[in-house]
Design a protein around this motif. Sequence first.
Motif, PDB file in Angstrom:
ATOM      1  N   ALA A  34      23.600 126.122 -19.101  1.00 31.74           N
ATOM      2  CA  ALA A  34      23.944 127.230 -19.990  1.00 31.74           C
ATOM      3  C   ALA A  34      25.421 127.593 -19.910  1.00 31.74           C
ATOM      4  O   ALA A  34      26.069 127.828 -20.934  1.00 31.74           O
ATOM      5  CB  ALA A  34      23.087 128.451 -19.648  1.00 31.74           C
ATOM      6  N   GLU A  35      25.967 127.646 -18.694  1.00 35.88           N
ATOM      7  CA  GLU A  35      27.311 128.188 -18.499  1.00 35.88           C
ATOM      8  C   GLU A  35      28.415 127.140 -18.540  1.00 35.88           C
ATOM      9  O   GLU A  35      29.558 127.462 -18.896  1.00 35.88           O
ATOM     10  CB  GLU A  35      27.358 128.919 -17.152  1.00 35.88           C
ATOM     11  N   VAL A  36      28.111 125.910 -18.173  1.00 36.46           N
ATOM     12  CA  VAL A  36      29.145 124.861 -18.141  1.00 36.46           C
ATOM     13  C   VAL A  36      28.976 123.884 -19.299  1.00 36.46           C
ATOM     14  O   VAL A  36      29.938 123.570 -20.001  1.00 36.46           O
ATOM     15  CB  VAL A  36      29.136 124.119 -16.789  1.00 36.46           C
ATOM     16  N   SER A  37      27.752 123.419 -19.515  1.00 39.67           N
ATOM     17  CA  SER A  37      27.518 122.548 -20.667  1.00 39.67           C
ATOM     18  C   SER A  37      27.526 123.332 -21.976  1.00 39.67           C
ATOM     19  O   SER A  37      27.689 122.753 -23.047  1.00 39.67           O
ATOM     20  CB  SER A  37      26.169 121.825 -20.530  1.00 39.67           C
ATOM     21  N   CYS A  38      27.326 124.655 -21.871  1.00 37.73           N
ATOM     22  CA  CYS A  38      27.258 125.538 -23.042  1.00 37.73           C
ATOM     23  C   CYS A  38      26.132 125.096 -23.993  1.00 37.73           C
ATOM     24  O   CYS A  38      26.311 125.014 -25.215  1.00 37.73           O
ATOM     25  CB  CYS A  38      28.592 125.601 -23.767  1.00 37.73           C
ATOM     26  N   CYS A  39      24.995 124.804 -23.391  1.00 41.08           N
ATOM     27  CA  CYS A  39      23.800 124.405 -24.129  1.00 41.08           C
ATOM     28  C   CYS A  39      22.638 125.295 -23.712  1.00 41.08           C
ATOM     29  O   CYS A  39      22.737 126.060 -22.755  1.00 41.08           O
ATOM     30  CB  CYS A  39      23.456 122.939 -23.837  1.00 41.08           C
ATOM     31  N   THR A  40      21.539 125.198 -24.441  1.00 41.15           N
ATOM     32  CA  THR A  40      20.340 125.951 -24.107  1.00 41.15           C
ATOM     33  C   THR A  40      19.466 125.133 -23.162  1.00 41.15           C
ATOM     34  O   THR A  40      19.044 124.025 -23.519  1.00 41.15           O
ATOM     35  CB  THR A  40      19.546 126.298 -25.371  1.00 41.15           C
ATOM     36  N   TYR A 225      25.170 122.807  -8.000  1.00 41.72           N
ATOM     37  CA  TYR A 225      25.523 123.919  -7.106  1.00 41.72           C
ATOM     38  C   TYR A 225      26.953 124.366  -7.408  1.00 41.72           C
ATOM     39  O   TYR A 225      27.900 123.595  -7.301  1.00 41.72           O
ATOM     40  CB  TYR A 225      25.400 123.485  -5.649  1.00 41.72           C
ATOM     41  N   ARG A 226      27.096 125.614  -7.839  1.00 41.80           N
ATOM     42  CA  ARG A 226      28.392 126.181  -8.206  1.00 41.80           C
ATOM     43  C   ARG A 226      29.136 125.293  -9.214  1.00 41.80           C
ATOM     44  O   ARG A 226      30.332 125.045  -9.100  1.00 41.80           O
ATOM     45  CB  ARG A 226      29.244 126.414  -6.960  1.00 41.80           C
ATOM     46  N   ALA A 227      28.399 124.826 -10.196  1.00 41.40           N
ATOM     47  CA  ALA A 227      28.952 123.887 -11.169  1.00 41.40           C
ATOM     48  C   ALA A 227      30.135 124.449 -11.939  1.00 41.40           C
ATOM     49  O   ALA A 227      31.030 123.699 -12.339  1.00 41.40           O
ATOM     50  CB  ALA A 227      27.866 123.456 -12.144  1.00 41.40           C
ATOM     51  N   ALA A 228      30.147 125.744 -12.159  1.00 38.81           N
ATOM     52  CA  ALA A 228      31.238 126.342 -12.938  1.00 38.81           C
ATOM     53  C   ALA A 228      32.546 126.390 -12.159  1.00 38.81           C
ATOM     54  O   ALA A 228      33.624 126.494 -12.761  1.00 38.81           O
ATOM     55  CB  ALA A 228      30.854 127.757 -13.370  1.00 38.81           C
ATOM     56  N   ASP A 229      32.479 126.282 -10.830  1.00 38.44           N
ATOM     57  CA  ASP A 229      33.673 126.437 -10.006  1.00 38.44           C
ATOM     58  C   ASP A 229      34.115 125.144  -9.329  1.00 38.44           C
ATOM     59  O   ASP A 229      35.297 124.982  -9.021  1.00 38.44           O
ATOM     60  CB  ASP A 229      33.421 127.495  -8.913  1.00 38.44           C
ATOM     61  N   ASP A 230      33.187 124.232  -9.074  1.00 41.67           N
ATOM     62  CA  ASP A 230      33.524 123.023  -8.336  1.00 41.67           C
ATOM     63  C   ASP A 230      34.223 122.023  -9.251  1.00 41.67           C
ATOM     64  O   ASP A 230      33.712 121.691 -10.329  1.00 41.67           O
ATOM     65  CB  ASP A 230      32.246 122.402  -7.761  1.00 41.67           C
ATOM     66  N   PRO A 231      35.406 121.509  -8.870  1.00 40.22           N
ATOM     67  CA  PRO A 231      36.171 120.618  -9.749  1.00 40.22           C
ATOM     68  C   PRO A 231      35.526 119.254  -9.959  1.00 40.22           C
ATOM     69  O   PRO A 231      35.910 118.528 -10.881  1.00 40.22           O
ATOM     70  CB  PRO A 231      37.512 120.479  -9.025  1.00 40.22           C
ATOM     71  N   VAL A 232      34.565 118.887  -9.111  1.00 38.93           N
ATOM     72  CA  VAL A 232      33.846 117.629  -9.287  1.00 38.93           C
ATOM     73  C   VAL A 232      32.619 117.833 -10.176  1.00 38.93           C
ATOM     74  O   VAL A 232      32.269 116.979 -10.991  1.00 38.93           O
ATOM     75  CB  VAL A 232      33.433 117.044  -7.918  1.00 38.93           C
ATOM     76  N   SER A 233      31.962 118.969 -10.023  1.00 41.81           N
ATOM     77  CA  SER A 233      30.745 119.256 -10.777  1.00 41.81           C
ATOM     78  C   SER A 233      31.031 119.626 -12.230  1.00 41.81           C
ATOM     79  O   SER A 233      30.323 119.186 -13.151  1.00 41.81           O
ATOM     80  CB  SER A 233      29.983 120.406 -10.108  1.00 41.81           C
ATOM     81  N   LYS A 234      32.040 120.428 -12.423  1.00 40.66           N
ATOM     82  CA  LYS A 234      32.299 120.965 -13.763  1.00 40.66           C
ATOM     83  C   LYS A 234      32.511 119.884 -14.821  1.00 40.66           C
ATOM     84  O   LYS A 234      31.925 119.967 -15.921  1.00 40.66           O
ATOM     85  CB  LYS A 234      33.499 121.914 -13.707  1.00 40.66           C
ATOM     86  N   PRO A 235      33.312 118.841 -14.555  1.00 36.65           N
ATOM     87  CA  PRO A 235      33.493 117.816 -15.592  1.00 36.65           C
ATOM     88  C   PRO A 235      32.211 117.103 -15.985  1.00 36.65           C
ATOM     89  O   PRO A 235      32.051 116.706 -17.144  1.00 36.65           O
ATOM     90  CB  PRO A 235      34.490 116.841 -14.949  1.00 36.65           C
ATOM     91  N   LEU A 236      31.288 116.943 -15.038  1.00 39.93           N
ATOM     92  CA  LEU A 236      30.031 116.277 -15.352  1.00 39.93           C
ATOM     93  C   LEU A 236      29.211 117.077 -16.366  1.00 39.93           C
ATOM     94  O   LEU A 236      28.702 116.529 -17.349  1.00 39.93           O
ATOM     95  CB  LEU A 236      29.205 116.078 -14.079  1.00 39.93           C
ATOM     96  N   LEU A 255      31.209 109.087 -25.227  1.00 38.23           N
ATOM     97  CA  LEU A 255      31.802 110.164 -24.434  1.00 38.23           C
ATOM     98  C   LEU A 255      31.863 109.849 -22.949  1.00 38.23           C
ATOM     99  O   LEU A 255      32.251 110.694 -22.169  1.00 38.23           O
ATOM    100  CB  LEU A 255      31.011 111.457 -24.649  1.00 38.23           C
ATOM    101  N   GLN A 256      31.485 108.642 -22.539  1.00 38.46           N
ATOM    102  CA  GLN A 256      31.412 108.367 -21.107  1.00 38.46           C
ATOM    103  C   GLN A 256      32.791 108.463 -20.449  1.00 38.46           C
ATOM    104  O   GLN A 256      32.886 108.779 -19.283  1.00 38.46           O
ATOM    105  CB  GLN A 256      30.827 106.986 -20.855  1.00 38.46           C
ATOM    106  N   LEU A 257      33.840 108.213 -21.177  1.00 37.41           N
ATOM    107  CA  LEU A 257      35.155 108.204 -20.576  1.00 37.41           C
ATOM    108  C   LEU A 257      35.930 109.484 -20.884  1.00 37.41           C
ATOM    109  O   LEU A 257      37.114 109.568 -20.632  1.00 37.41           O
ATOM    110  CB  LEU A 257      35.958 106.989 -21.047  1.00 37.41           C
ATOM    111  N   LYS A 258      35.263 110.493 -21.422  1.00 37.26           N
ATOM    112  CA  LYS A 258      35.963 111.697 -21.832  1.00 37.26           C
ATOM    113  C   LYS A 258      35.436 112.919 -21.114  1.00 37.26           C
ATOM    114  O   LYS A 258      34.247 113.078 -20.958  1.00 37.26           O
ATOM    115  CB  LYS A 258      35.839 111.898 -23.355  1.00 37.26           C
ATOM    116  N   SER A 259      36.355 113.789 -20.728  1.00 38.25           N
ATOM    117  CA  SER A 259      35.971 115.097 -20.196  1.00 38.25           C
ATOM    118  C   SER A 259      36.147 116.115 -21.300  1.00 38.25           C
ATOM    119  O   SER A 259      36.660 115.824 -22.371  1.00 38.25           O
ATOM    120  CB  SER A 259      36.842 115.434 -18.981  1.00 38.25           C
ATOM    121  N   ALA A 260      35.705 117.353 -21.007  1.00 35.06           N
ATOM    122  CA  ALA A 260      35.856 118.408 -22.011  1.00 35.06           C
ATOM    123  C   ALA A 260      37.312 118.796 -22.149  1.00 35.06           C
ATOM    124  O   ALA A 260      38.089 118.693 -21.207  1.00 35.06           O
ATOM    125  CB  ALA A 260      35.028 119.614 -21.619  1.00 35.06           C
TER     126      ALA A 260
END
Length: 260
Positions: A34-40, A225-236, A255-260
């Motif tokens: 919800a918060e990082v992928s911005c999806c339902t 875990y803490r996906a919104a703050d962790d620099p490794v988790s957030k891009p995924l 999109l495999q080679l692209k980040s947000a």
Amino acid sequence: MSARPVIGIIGNSYLINDEYPAHAAGLMNSAAVAEVSCCTPLIVPSDPSLVQINDLLATCDGFLFTGGRPNVHPEEYGEEETEAHGTFDRGRDRVALPLIRACVDRGQPILGVCRGFQEVNVAMGGSLYPEIRDLPGRMNHRMPPDGTLEEKFALRHTVTFSADGPFTALMGAQEVMTNTLHGQGIKTAGSRVVIDGTASDGTPEAIYIKDAPGFALSVQWHPEYRAADDPVSKPLFEALGNAARAWKTDARPNLQLKSA
């Protein structure tokens, strides 16, 4: 305003108070979507008598295959059940494995996490070790038995990616720190499964599907875990959201080679 893409989160079977059957997924998975992928986020019951693969494919724009205490049953990769394989969730096996194969064929976005990482490998014809820590030269990748949630999910080892693979491109770094909360791991890689990241002891930690028409990445650690703050988790999770939006609008770029 159009509705956000829907990410199906594959749930696990539980007994509440050891007696009431339930399907559930961790709150941190829903929050990451919800918060990082911005999806339902939509929790999917792991019971093939309750859901049909075609309905799930039509309802969701992507899927998150989460972690879970039960392991993939070894029958799914041609081996006999032993005590070392732990507990199982055969309902989840029968939902997740065909759903993964269908998504890969269609190019529908998937992200595998921990058990989900192992499911992707098995779905593509690979096999698993029942207990990584019993192998010569391997470290203990399991969750620490004691401590707070923060201590259990703490960063514990490095993962090194291939220099020219999708994970280095996504993270902007070839080496990252991750948590580790798993007992099993890849024994043989499935067809088209590319091991793109490993721990220092050689344990596979990041994979993608070669020539997949859509987003198809998986990791052995727990990026929720803490996906919104962790620099490794957030891009995924950002990349998963981007892929789901592209699927929803039928643009479906690679999109495999692209980040947000």
